[in-house]
Enzyme design. Structure first.
Site, PDB file in Angstrom:
ATOM      1  CB  SER A  36      -0.629   0.174   1.302  1.00 13.90           C
ATOM      2  OG  SER A  36       0.172  -0.018   2.737  1.00 13.90           O
ATOM      3  CG  ASP A  55      -3.413   5.753   6.451  1.00 13.28           C
ATOM      4  OD1 ASP A  55      -2.216   5.684   7.289  1.00 13.28           O
ATOM      5  OD2 ASP A  55      -3.610   5.356   5.364  1.00 13.28           O
ATOM      6  CG  HIS A  82      -0.343   3.689   4.711  1.00 14.92           C
ATOM      7  ND1 HIS A  82      -2.222   3.891   4.745  1.00 14.92           N
ATOM      8  CD2 HIS A  82       0.246   2.676   4.284  1.00 14.92           C
ATOM      9  CE1 HIS A  82      -1.786   2.670   4.299  1.00 14.92           C
ATOM     10  NE2 HIS A  82      -0.749   1.621   3.600  1.00 14.92           N
TER      11      HIS A  82
END
Length: 380
Positions: A48, A345, A348
């Site tokens: 991600s 977040d 990340h």
């Protein structure tokens, strides 16, 4: 037997077709050359941290195509694209600064066909890992093995677009393969509560990391056999310092989860050894080591020096002291000063942090990127 004139006419027509295909191949290569200074494609593999939207096309619990993700991503007008940050990923920024005119298109996106792939393809997937069992909590994700299977399909498309000889040259001499993976193998596999207890009883950390390194060695060798030659491999960052880990473990602002960071450092030491081994073993290849762990730890430790006000609290999230339990979504609280947070977040980095990391990888010294930086790698 056919009349001679008819045979000659067919031969002439066939020759024109061959000439047309040859001209098209030259045009496609030259068009790419003109727009990006001779650099080929950027092929991005990972999780991600660099996913540009592949998970949008999967029935998965790991998605970022919901607001306010992407709020600062200019190319989409601030709409979510599936990137797990407020703006650009490290892969986006690196591609821009290397001269690629378009972002690498997500492999699963409908427009990942034709000459769009000449600038690169992104295979990364939120929740993906080196090991195939990693990320199963999300139901669906693309592990590195599947990502390389998909590159094999792309490799065949390049042969059709450019012809086998030019395709091989384009991929081996002028394109860069970046791999950013491994964090999920700890966070969403070995360290995952409940699901991983059996694994931790049956396999020591040393054994698990051995499996990771052996698997990654085979995966990188597969890419080499598909004509990849210029590699940049990121190590695992300080995963014990992310807002999620600090929140669930109720740590102070300057504390990190010791076990998670120790596992990351142990894996990172083995990764560096592997890349040295592959540089000696795979003829013509160069494996560049990106020291993401030290880069991110520098930002976390000295955040004020880089213009940040916090390296502990997520800008977008909910739950606990550091907004680190519930992922970023429409009901999350969101900070106003997004460029002042190291973390977007619970997991990340923000675009502001990604920018600092990417520029060190592009232009930095061997402290963070070795044996060459990415600008130097492009020109080799």
């Amino acid at each position: 037997m056919e009349p001679v004139a008819m045979v000659m006419e067919k031969a002439w027509s066939f020759g024109l077709v061959l000439l047309w295909f040859s001209a098209l191949s030259c045009y496609l290569v030259n068009a790419a050359d003109d727009k990006n200074g001779g650099f080929g494609a950027s092929f991005i593999f990972g999780d991600s941290l660099v996913d540009a939207g592949n998970n949008n096309y999967l029935p998965t619990l790991s998605r970022a195509n919901i607001p306010p993700n992407g709020i600062d991503f200019k190319a989409s007008g601030g709409n979510p694209t599936g990137r797990y940050t407020n703006g650009r990923t490290i892969g986006d920024i690196v591609g821009e600064e290397l001269g690629v005119p378009n972002y690498a298109v997500p492999y699963l996106a409908p427009n990942s066909t034709g000459k769009a792939i000449l600038y690169g393809v992104n295979y990364a997937s939120g929740g993906g890992g080196i090991m195939n069992a990693t990320g199963r909590i999300f139901v669906n994700r693309l592990g590195l093995d599947i990502q390389i299977d998909f590159f094999n399909n792309t490799r065949k498309q390049f042969d059709k677009l450019l012809g086998s000889s030019k395709a091989k040259d384009y991929i081996s001499k002028r394109s860069i393969f970046s791999v950013t993976i491994g964090a999920n193998d700890f966070l969403n596999n070995y360290l995952l509560p409940v699901l991983s207890i059996g694994a931790r009883i049956s396999e020591t950390p040393d054994g698990f990391i051995d499996d990771m390194i052996n698997h990654l060695s085979n995966q990188l060798t597969r890419l080499y056999k598909l004509d990849a030659r210029k590699f940049v491999i990121g190590n695992v960052g300080p995963i014990g310092c992310i807002p999620y880990q600090k929140t669930i473990n109720q740590l102070n602002e300057n504390e990190c989860v010791d076990l998670a960071n120790k596992l990351a450092m142990q894996y990172n030491g083995r990764l560096k050894e592997l890349l040295t081994e592959l540089n000696g073993k795979l003829k013509g290849a160069i494996f560049v080591h990106a020291n993401v762990y030290d880069l991110v730890m520098e930002l976390i430790t000295n955040y004020a020096k880089y213009g940040f006000t916090t390296a502990s609290e997520a800008c977008c999230g909910n739950g606990g002291q550091y907004a680190g339990i519930i992922p970023c979504g429409p009901t999350s609280s969101m900070c106003k000063d997004r460029d002042k947070h190291v973390f977007w977040d619970p997991y990340h980095p923000s675009e502001a942090a990604n920018l600092i990391i990417a520029r060190q990888l592009l232009h930095g010294s061997t402290k963070y990127i070795s044996p060459v930086n990415l600008k130097q790698l492009r020109n080799l």
